[in-house]
Scaffold this motif. Structure first.
Motif, PDB file in Angstrom:
ATOM      1  N   LYS A   1       0.862  -1.177   0.000  1.00  0.00           N
ATOM      2  CA  LYS A   1       0.000   0.000   0.000  1.00  0.00           C
ATOM      3  C   LYS A   1       0.903   1.234   0.000  1.00  0.00           C
ATOM      4  N   TRP A   2       0.966   1.877  -1.143  1.00  0.00           N
ATOM      5  CA  TRP A   2       1.848   3.019  -1.323  1.00  0.00           C
ATOM      6  C   TRP A   2       1.140   4.313  -0.956  1.00  0.00           C
ATOM      7  N   GLY A   3       1.874   5.196  -0.316  1.00  0.00           N
ATOM      8  CA  GLY A   3       1.377   6.529   0.011  1.00  0.00           C
ATOM      9  C   GLY A   3       2.514   7.513  -0.145  1.00  0.00           C
ATOM     10  N   ASP A   4       2.210   8.793   0.024  1.00  0.00           N
ATOM     11  CA  ASP A   4       3.271   9.800  -0.080  1.00  0.00           C
ATOM     12  C   ASP A   4       4.330   9.556   0.984  1.00  0.00           C
ATOM     13  N   ALA A   5       5.580   9.819   0.616  1.00  0.00           N
ATOM     14  CA  ALA A   5       6.687   9.700   1.575  1.00  0.00           C
ATOM     15  C   ALA A   5       6.490  10.763   2.654  1.00  0.00           C
ATOM     16  N   PRO A   6       7.066  10.551   3.839  1.00  0.00           N
ATOM     17  CA  PRO A   6       6.904  11.531   4.915  1.00  0.00           C
ATOM     18  C   PRO A   6       7.489  12.891   4.534  1.00  0.00           C
ATOM     19  N   PRO A   7       7.027  13.954   5.180  1.00  0.00           N
ATOM     20  CA  PRO A   7       7.470  15.310   4.818  1.00  0.00           C
ATOM     21  C   PRO A   7       8.957  15.571   5.015  1.00  0.00           C
ATOM     22  N   GLY A   8       9.668  14.714   5.720  1.00  0.00           N
ATOM     23  CA  GLY A   8      11.111  14.873   5.892  1.00  0.00           C
ATOM     24  C   GLY A   8      11.894  14.527   4.646  1.00  0.00           C
ATOM     25  N   LEU A   9      11.244  13.879   3.677  1.00  0.00           N
ATOM     26  CA  LEU A   9      11.891  13.544   2.404  1.00  0.00           C
ATOM     27  C   LEU A   9      11.375  14.487   1.322  1.00  0.00           C
ATOM     28  N   PRO A  10      12.180  14.742   0.299  1.00  0.00           N
ATOM     29  CA  PRO A  10      11.718  15.617  -0.780  1.00  0.00           C
ATOM     30  C   PRO A  10      10.436  15.060  -1.418  1.00  0.00           C
ATOM     31  N   PRO A  11       9.546  15.942  -1.886  1.00  0.00           N
ATOM     32  CA  PRO A  11       8.282  15.484  -2.472  1.00  0.00           C
ATOM     33  C   PRO A  11       8.508  14.672  -3.754  1.00  0.00           C
ATOM     34  N   GLY A  12       7.543  13.829  -4.052  1.00  0.00           N
ATOM     35  CA  GLY A  12       7.574  13.032  -5.274  1.00  0.00           C
ATOM     36  C   GLY A  12       7.757  11.551  -5.041  1.00  0.00           C
ATOM     37  N   ALA A  13       8.297  11.157  -3.892  1.00  0.00           N
ATOM     38  CA  ALA A  13       8.518   9.739  -3.597  1.00  0.00           C
ATOM     39  C   ALA A  13       7.271   9.133  -2.950  1.00  0.00           C
ATOM     40  N   LYS A  14       7.134   7.841  -3.084  1.00  0.00           N
ATOM     41  CA  LYS A  14       6.057   7.080  -2.462  1.00  0.00           C
ATOM     42  C   LYS A  14       6.674   6.110  -1.460  1.00  0.00           C
ATOM     43  N   LEU A  15       5.938   5.780  -0.418  1.00  0.00           N
ATOM     44  CA  LEU A  15       6.453   4.908   0.638  1.00  0.00           C
ATOM     45  C   LEU A  15       5.424   3.834   0.975  1.00  0.00           C
TER      46      LEU A  15
END
Length: 196
Positions: free
Chosen positions: A75-89
């Motif tokens: 289940k992919w979601g946006d990466a946490p705000p501590g990482l640059p935008p655009g990645a999924k986690l």
């Protein structure tokens, strides 16, 4: 001198010799009891602590959940705000925001860059797909980095300054002890500090 150390036969027969020795034996027994009792109590306390620690260890080991995941199950979601935008986690196991072991996968787009940063705990990275580049130091320098392909593995010890980038889409797996914390070498690089 008499064979018993000079005591007269009358003293032995009169029973006074026995009365002189008996208080000494009673005193020795009391001393032994005083010395042994704290030792026994200490051993009992240590045994109780070991039993309690063993119980907590068993509880911790059994509190982990059995996890079986195929790539389609993530289940992919946006990466946490501590990482640059655009990645999924995707979280595979544990909780990166809490104390304890966690495993996550990070999916990065082409051209994704993470500026120089550190973590207070070790970071274990395995490349699942694509190409992942990593460099060490407090300046982002692609020429000084190392390219890792699928199956590549690395460990960054606590406090080591490092940076990363992906020329094309990539998926990496990160394992470590939570909570996951990222501290940028240059605070201006921290996406959490970006103006809204």
């Amino acid at each position: 001198m008499a064979p018993d150390g000079g005591r007269s036969p009358e003293l032995r027969r009169s029973g006074k010799l026995i009365s002189v020795i008996q208080p000494t034996q009673k005193t020795l027994k009391k001393i032994a009891l005083i010395l042994i009792l704290p030792l026994v109590l200490s051993l009992a306390a240590v045994a109780a602590q070991k039993k309690d620690a063993s119980k907590k260890s068993t509880e911790s080991a059994t509190s982990e959940q059995h996890v079986v995941l195929n790539p389609a199950d993530l289940k992919w979601g946006d990466a946490p705000p501590g990482l640059p935008p655009g990645a999924k986690l995707a979280v595979l196991a544990g909780d990166p925001n809490k104390k304890g072991l966690f495993t996550v996968r990070l999916q990065t787009p082409a051209g994704y860059k993470v500026p120089p940063h550190t973590h207070p705990t070790s970071e274990h990275i395995t490349v699942i797909s694509g190409t992942f580049n990593i460099g060490t130091g407090d300046k982002f320098d692609e020429a000084a980095g190392k390219e890792m392909g699928a199956g590549g593995y690395m460990v960054m010890p606590p406090g080591m300054k490092h940076y990363a980038w992906t020329p094309a889409e990539a998926i990496i797996q990160v394992q470590g002890m939570g909570p996951f914390v990222i501290k940028y070498v240059n605070p201006a690089d921290d996406p959490r500090n970006a103006k809204q």
